[in-house]
Scaffold this motif. Structure first.
Motif, PDB file in Angstrom:
ATOM      1  N   UNK A 277       0.821  -1.208   0.000  1.00  0.00           N
ATOM      2  CA  UNK A 277       0.000   0.000   0.000  1.00  0.00           C
ATOM      3  C   UNK A 277       0.859   1.263   0.000  1.00  0.00           C
ATOM      4  N   UNK A 278       2.095   1.170   0.452  1.00  0.00           N
ATOM      5  CA  UNK A 278       2.960   2.350   0.443  1.00  0.00           C
ATOM      6  C   UNK A 278       3.860   2.417  -0.776  1.00  0.00           C
ATOM      7  N   UNK A 279       3.645   1.502  -1.691  1.00  0.00           N
ATOM      8  CA  UNK A 279       4.361   1.578  -2.954  1.00  0.00           C
ATOM      9  C   UNK A 279       5.771   0.995  -2.940  1.00  0.00           C
ATOM     10  N   UNK A 280       6.060   0.131  -1.985  1.00  0.00           N
ATOM     11  CA  UNK A 280       7.383  -0.504  -1.982  1.00  0.00           C
ATOM     12  C   UNK A 280       7.408  -1.675  -2.952  1.00  0.00           C
ATOM     13  N   UNK A 281       8.579  -1.905  -3.547  1.00  0.00           N
ATOM     14  CA  UNK A 281       8.806  -3.185  -4.203  1.00  0.00           C
ATOM     15  C   UNK A 281       9.258  -4.154  -3.126  1.00  0.00           C
TER      16      UNK A 281
END
Ligand SMILES: *[C@@H]1O[C@H](CO)[C@@H](O)[C@H](O)[C@H]1NC(C)=O
Ligand SMILES: *[C@@H]1O[C@H](CO)[C@@H](O)[C@H](O)[C@H]1NC(C)=O
Ligand SMILES: *[C@@H]1O[C@H](CO)[C@@H](O)[C@H](O)[C@H]1NC(C)=O
Length: 289
Positions: A277-281
């Protein structure tokens, strides 16, 4: 910091014993060990050790760092406000190698063998602050006259414990500075490997703090115990998706089990959901092949 299986066992007994004691008298403030004796010599000595042998490039005034530390602790006696050690932290350059951040939660045994094999990992304990304050306890006293060497409260008794505040701040810095790939080791042999549940639930959070307090107060030398849950409470929130390329999670179970959590089972799924949800890979692998 080596510990034999026997001492590990007695540690567990100690923890259990203290847990029982704590449960029996939850309101009564308990006398805990005070500030580690010779703390100044230990901290300054470790600082010289660090800048001379561990990381010789670093130009620092160890006496000055001690003075800044001492000033923050001694000035605050009531535990009513959080110490931020701001001046001490800003006197220490935050240099960080790329692709080396290693975060971990309840994988102490494994951590040691892992970093022994893969020397390029960089943990909180490899930073100057982690190195200097590893396993120490400290607190000020009411009348403002220096450290209290007789007794310090537990983490659970006070809102802002000076030791907790330092580790919290150090963990936060550690996570904020992480860039490139970072590795998270989680222990798949216990439930709640990623200790999420402490958020939003007062009771659980108190239980968590009580456990941490027992660990830090009784096992002063076991740094990893003292900060094991910082990953969930502080570090995840401080990771920056723009600086971090990949969060590579490694689930590790004991060889003989139990096998409780894995990449698609248990609290790790919560971690992955948050990362996503926080856009991490991210990647997640079960037991290293
Ligand atoms: C600490 O905080 C409590 C509640 O906010 C307050 O009642 C108390 O007076 C404070 N103590 C000190 C020493 O500031
Ligand atoms: C997982 O946690 C348990 C209980 O704290 C511990 O005994 C065990 O050594 C840990 N496993 C690893 C791989 O670190
Ligand atoms: C970073 O992690 C990703 C995913 O695991 C991997 O493909 C890549 O090679 C890693 N990069 C470095 C520099 O280790």
């Amino acid at each position: 910091m080596s510990s034999s299986p026997t001492s590990g066992y007695s540690v567990m007994i100690n923890v259990t014993a203290w847990l029982i004691v704590c449960l029996l008298c939850p309101v009564q403030p308990r006398a805990q060990p005070g500030t580690t004796s010779n703390i100044k010599h230990i901290v300054v000595g470790r600082c010289y050790d660090y800048i001379t042998l561990v990381n010789p490039g670093l130009r620092l005034d160890c006496e000055d760092i001690w003075r800044l530390f001492e000033e923050s602790v001694v000035r605050q006696s009531s535990f009513n406000t959080s110490l931020d050690y701001h001046q001490m932290f800003s006197a220490i350059p935050q240099t960080w190698p790329r692709d080396m951040g290693l975060f971990w939660s309840k994988t102490r045994t494994l951590m040691h063998s892992y970093t022994a094999v893969e020397r390029h990992f960089w943990t909180l304990e490899d930073t100057l602050v982690g190195y200097m304050f590893n396993g120490l306890v400290w607190c000020g006293q009411e009348d403002d006259s220096g450290f209290n060497f007789r007794s310090c409260p537990t983490w659970a008794e006070v809102k802002h414990h000076p030791v907790y505040s330092l580790w919290r701040r150090a963990s936060q810095n550690f996570a904020e500075m992480a860039h490139g790939n970072i590795t998270v080791l989680l222990n798949g042999s216990i439930g709640n490997a990623f200790n999420m549940k402490r958020h939003g639930n007062k009771l659980r959070s108190d239980v968590f703090l009580a456990k941490v307090c027992i660990k830090i107060c009784i096992h002063l030398s076991l740094f990893f115990y003292s900060t094991h849950s910082m990953f969930a409470s502080v570090e995840v929130d401080s990771l920056d998706p723009c600086r971090v390329d990949y969060v590579n999670i490694k689930m590790v179970t004991n060889l003989d089990g139990p096998f409780i959590e894995s990449c698609n089972q248990g609290s790790v799924v919560d971690l992955i959901r948050i990362l996503r949800s926080r856009g991490f890979h991210w990647t997640c692998t079960d037991n290293d092949e």
